[in-house]
Motif scaffolding. Sequence first.
Motif, PDB file in Angstrom:
ATOM      1  N   ILE A  46       0.842  -1.204   0.000  1.00 42.58           N
ATOM      2  CA  ILE A  46       0.000   0.000   0.000  1.00 42.58           C
ATOM      3  C   ILE A  46       0.877   1.253   0.000  1.00 42.58           C
ATOM      4  CG2 ILE A  46      -1.600   1.368   1.408  1.00 42.58           C
ATOM      5  CD1 ILE A  46      -2.919  -1.334   2.196  1.00 42.58           C
ATOM      6  N   LYS A  47       1.930   1.261   0.802  1.00 42.06           N
ATOM      7  CA  LYS A  47       2.831   2.411   0.836  1.00 42.06           C
ATOM      8  C   LYS A  47       3.492   2.627  -0.523  1.00 42.06           C
ATOM      9  CE  LYS A  47       3.910   2.384   5.761  1.00 42.06           C
ATOM     10  NZ  LYS A  47       4.945   2.190   6.783  1.00 42.06           N
ATOM     11  N   GLU A  48       3.899   1.552  -1.170  1.00 47.25           N
ATOM     12  CA  GLU A  48       4.531   1.653  -2.486  1.00 47.25           C
ATOM     13  C   GLU A  48       3.543   2.179  -3.531  1.00 47.25           C
ATOM     14  OE1 GLU A  48       7.290   1.849  -5.339  1.00 47.25           O
ATOM     15  OE2 GLU A  48       7.681   1.449  -3.223  1.00 47.25           O
ATOM     16  N   VAL A  49       2.327   1.664  -3.485  1.00 50.77           N
ATOM     17  CA  VAL A  49       1.301   2.146  -4.421  1.00 50.77           C
ATOM     18  C   VAL A  49       1.012   3.621  -4.156  1.00 50.77           C
ATOM     19  CG1 VAL A  49      -1.139   1.958  -5.062  1.00 50.77           C
ATOM     20  CG2 VAL A  49       0.265  -0.098  -4.866  1.00 50.77           C
ATOM     21  N   ASN A  50       0.943   4.019  -2.907  1.00 53.43           N
ATOM     22  CA  ASN A  50       0.710   5.432  -2.579  1.00 53.43           C
ATOM     23  C   ASN A  50       1.842   6.317  -3.093  1.00 53.43           C
ATOM     24  OD1 ASN A  50      -1.797   5.153  -1.371  1.00 53.43           O
ATOM     25  ND2 ASN A  50      -0.944   4.832   0.669  1.00 53.43           N
ATOM     26  N   LYS A  51       3.080   5.841  -2.989  1.00 49.40           N
ATOM     27  CA  LYS A  51       4.220   6.594  -3.529  1.00 49.40           C
ATOM     28  C   LYS A  51       4.096   6.738  -5.045  1.00 49.40           C
ATOM     29  CE  LYS A  51       7.687   5.302  -0.079  1.00 49.40           C
ATOM     30  NZ  LYS A  51       8.943   4.564   0.162  1.00 49.40           N
ATOM     31  N   GLN A  52       3.694   5.659  -5.707  1.00 51.29           N
ATOM     32  CA  GLN A  52       3.524   5.702  -7.157  1.00 51.29           C
ATOM     33  C   GLN A  52       2.395   6.653  -7.551  1.00 51.29           C
ATOM     34  OE1 GLN A  52       2.984   1.646  -8.399  1.00 51.29           O
ATOM     35  NE2 GLN A  52       5.091   1.073  -7.933  1.00 51.29           N
ATOM     36  N   VAL A  53       1.316   6.641  -6.796  1.00 47.74           N
ATOM     37  CA  VAL A  53       0.188   7.543  -7.061  1.00 47.74           C
ATOM     38  C   VAL A  53       0.647   8.989  -6.870  1.00 47.74           C
ATOM     39  CG1 VAL A  53      -2.056   8.334  -6.200  1.00 47.74           C
ATOM     40  CG2 VAL A  53      -1.639   5.894  -6.549  1.00 47.74           C
ATOM     41  N   ASP A  54       1.389   9.260  -5.805  1.00 49.21           N
ATOM     42  CA  ASP A  54       1.892  10.620  -5.557  1.00 49.21           C
ATOM     43  C   ASP A  54       2.818  11.079  -6.677  1.00 49.21           C
ATOM     44  OD1 ASP A  54       0.444  10.739  -3.209  1.00 49.21           O
ATOM     45  OD2 ASP A  54       2.168  10.254  -1.913  1.00 49.21           O
ATOM     46  N   ALA A  55       3.704  10.203  -7.122  1.00 49.76           N
ATOM     47  CA  ALA A  55       4.627  10.544  -8.205  1.00 49.76           C
ATOM     48  C   ALA A  55       3.855  10.798  -9.498  1.00 49.76           C
ATOM     49  CB  ALA A  55       5.656   9.431  -8.409  1.00 49.76           C
ATOM     50  N   PHE A  56       2.862   9.977  -9.780  1.00 50.30           N
ATOM     51  CA  PHE A  56       2.039  10.150 -10.981  1.00 50.30           C
ATOM     52  C   PHE A  56       1.266  11.463 -10.913  1.00 50.30           C
ATOM     53  CE2 PHE A  56      -1.957   9.583 -13.307  1.00 50.30           C
ATOM     54  CZ  PHE A  56      -1.465   9.283 -14.562  1.00 50.30           C
ATOM     55  N   THR A  57       0.696  11.757  -9.756  1.00 48.71           N
ATOM     56  CA  THR A  57      -0.045  13.005  -9.568  1.00 48.71           C
ATOM     57  C   THR A  57       0.866  14.205  -9.803  1.00 48.71           C
ATOM     58  OG1 THR A  57      -1.539  11.952  -7.987  1.00 48.71           O
ATOM     59  CG2 THR A  57      -1.416  14.356  -7.928  1.00 48.71           C
ATOM     60  N   LEU A  58       2.075  14.157  -9.283  1.00 51.16           N
ATOM     61  CA  LEU A  58       3.032  15.238  -9.477  1.00 51.16           C
ATOM     62  C   LEU A  58       3.367  15.407 -10.961  1.00 51.16           C
ATOM     63  CD1 LEU A  58       4.846  17.399  -8.255  1.00 51.16           C
ATOM     64  CD2 LEU A  58       6.598  15.635  -7.933  1.00 51.16           C
ATOM     65  N   ARG A  59       3.595  14.299 -11.656  1.00 53.91           N
ATOM     66  CA  ARG A  59       3.877  14.374 -13.097  1.00 53.91           C
ATOM     67  C   ARG A  59       2.707  14.978 -13.856  1.00 53.91           C
ATOM     68  NH1 ARG A  59       5.700   9.062 -12.426  1.00 53.91           N
ATOM     69  NH2 ARG A  59       3.981   8.271 -13.672  1.00 53.91           N
ATOM     70  N   MET A  60       1.492  14.596 -13.482  1.00 56.44           N
ATOM     71  CA  MET A  60       0.311  15.127 -14.163  1.00 56.44           C
ATOM     72  C   MET A  60       0.133  16.624 -13.882  1.00 56.44           C
ATOM     73  SD  MET A  60      -0.989  12.849 -16.056  1.00 56.44           S
ATOM     74  CE  MET A  60       0.674  12.310 -16.340  1.00 56.44           C
ATOM     75  N   GLU A  61       0.426  17.058 -12.664  1.00 55.17           N
ATOM     76  CA  GLU A  61       0.336  18.484 -12.336  1.00 55.17           C
ATOM     77  C   GLU A  61       1.363  19.284 -13.139  1.00 55.17           C
ATOM     78  OE1 GLU A  61       0.811  18.469  -8.103  1.00 55.17           O
ATOM     79  OE2 GLU A  61      -1.299  17.981  -7.743  1.00 55.17           O
ATOM     80  N   ARG A  62       2.567  18.745 -13.270  1.00 51.24           N
ATOM     81  CA  ARG A  62       3.597  19.415 -14.068  1.00 51.24           C
ATOM     82  C   ARG A  62       3.195  19.464 -15.537  1.00 51.24           C
ATOM     83  NH1 ARG A  62       8.871  16.615 -11.293  1.00 51.24           N
ATOM     84  NH2 ARG A  62       8.900  17.909  -9.419  1.00 51.24           N
ATOM     85  N   LYS A  63       2.647  18.363 -16.037  1.00 46.09           N
ATOM     86  CA  LYS A  63       2.210  18.306 -17.435  1.00 46.09           C
ATOM     87  C   LYS A  63       1.077  19.299 -17.662  1.00 46.09           C
ATOM     88  CE  LYS A  63       3.593  15.472 -20.054  1.00 46.09           C
ATOM     89  NZ  LYS A  63       4.676  15.500 -21.041  1.00 46.09           N
ATOM     90  N   GLU A  64       0.163  19.393 -16.705  1.00 44.05           N
ATOM     91  CA  GLU A  64      -0.935  20.352 -16.809  1.00 44.05           C
ATOM     92  C   GLU A  64      -0.395  21.779 -16.893  1.00 44.05           C
ATOM     93  OE1 GLU A  64      -5.050  21.474 -14.453  1.00 44.05           O
ATOM     94  OE2 GLU A  64      -3.342  20.764 -13.274  1.00 44.05           O
ATOM     95  N   GLN A  65       0.557  22.129 -16.045  1.00 45.28           N
ATOM     96  CA  GLN A  65       1.144  23.467 -16.078  1.00 45.28           C
ATOM     97  C   GLN A  65       1.850  23.724 -17.403  1.00 45.28           C
ATOM     98  OE1 GLN A  65       0.657  25.993 -13.965  1.00 45.28           O
ATOM     99  NE2 GLN A  65      -0.807  24.571 -13.053  1.00 45.28           N
ATOM    100  N   TYR A  66       2.530  22.703 -17.928  1.00 43.38           N
ATOM    101  CA  TYR A  66       3.206  22.826 -19.224  1.00 43.38           C
ATOM    102  C   TYR A  66       2.192  23.148 -20.318  1.00 43.38           C
ATOM    103  CZ  TYR A  66       5.345  21.282 -23.582  1.00 43.38           C
ATOM    104  OH  TYR A  66       5.775  21.211 -24.884  1.00 43.38           O
ATOM    105  N   TYR A  67       1.092  22.400 -20.349  1.00 47.86           N
ATOM    106  CA  TYR A  67       0.089  22.612 -21.395  1.00 47.86           C
ATOM    107  C   TYR A  67      -0.623  23.952 -21.226  1.00 47.86           C
ATOM    108  CZ  TYR A  67       0.819  18.008 -23.344  1.00 47.86           C
ATOM    109  OH  TYR A  67       1.388  16.908 -23.946  1.00 47.86           O
ATOM    110  N   ILE A  68      -0.861  24.376 -20.004  1.00 48.46           N
ATOM    111  CA  ILE A  68      -1.463  25.686 -19.774  1.00 48.46           C
ATOM    112  C   ILE A  68      -0.531  26.777 -20.302  1.00 48.46           C
ATOM    113  CG2 ILE A  68      -2.054  27.374 -17.980  1.00 48.46           C
ATOM    114  CD1 ILE A  68      -3.223  24.986 -16.374  1.00 48.46           C
ATOM    115  N   SER A  69       0.752  26.640 -20.017  1.00 45.84           N
ATOM    116  CA  SER A  69       1.737  27.611 -20.499  1.00 45.84           C
ATOM    117  C   SER A  69       1.795  27.627 -22.021  1.00 45.84           C
ATOM    118  CB  SER A  69       3.120  27.276 -19.924  1.00 45.84           C
ATOM    119  OG  SER A  69       4.105  28.097 -20.486  1.00 45.84           O
TER     120      SER A  69
END
Length: 71
Positions: A14-37
């Motif tokens: 569960i901890k590993e999956v949560n880390k992966q979810v957090d990393a994925f969420t961070l990547r998606m937030e960065r990608k969102e900012q890139y596309y907005i820019s």
Amino acid sequence: GIIKGKTDSFERSIKEVNKQVDAFTLRMERKEQYYISMFSKLDTAMMEAESQMGWLTSQISAISASSGSKK
């Protein structure tokens, strides 16, 4: 023994999956900012192009009117 081991294993999973979810969420937030820019830059470029097109159209109209009146 066995139950404790399984519980610990599940908790690690569960901890590993949560880390992966957090990393994925961070990547998606960065990608969102890139596309907005990029969209903002594209929108600005389109507005500049439309402005230039309007100016050019008015210049061509003025030249056409000027050459038409000389005939």
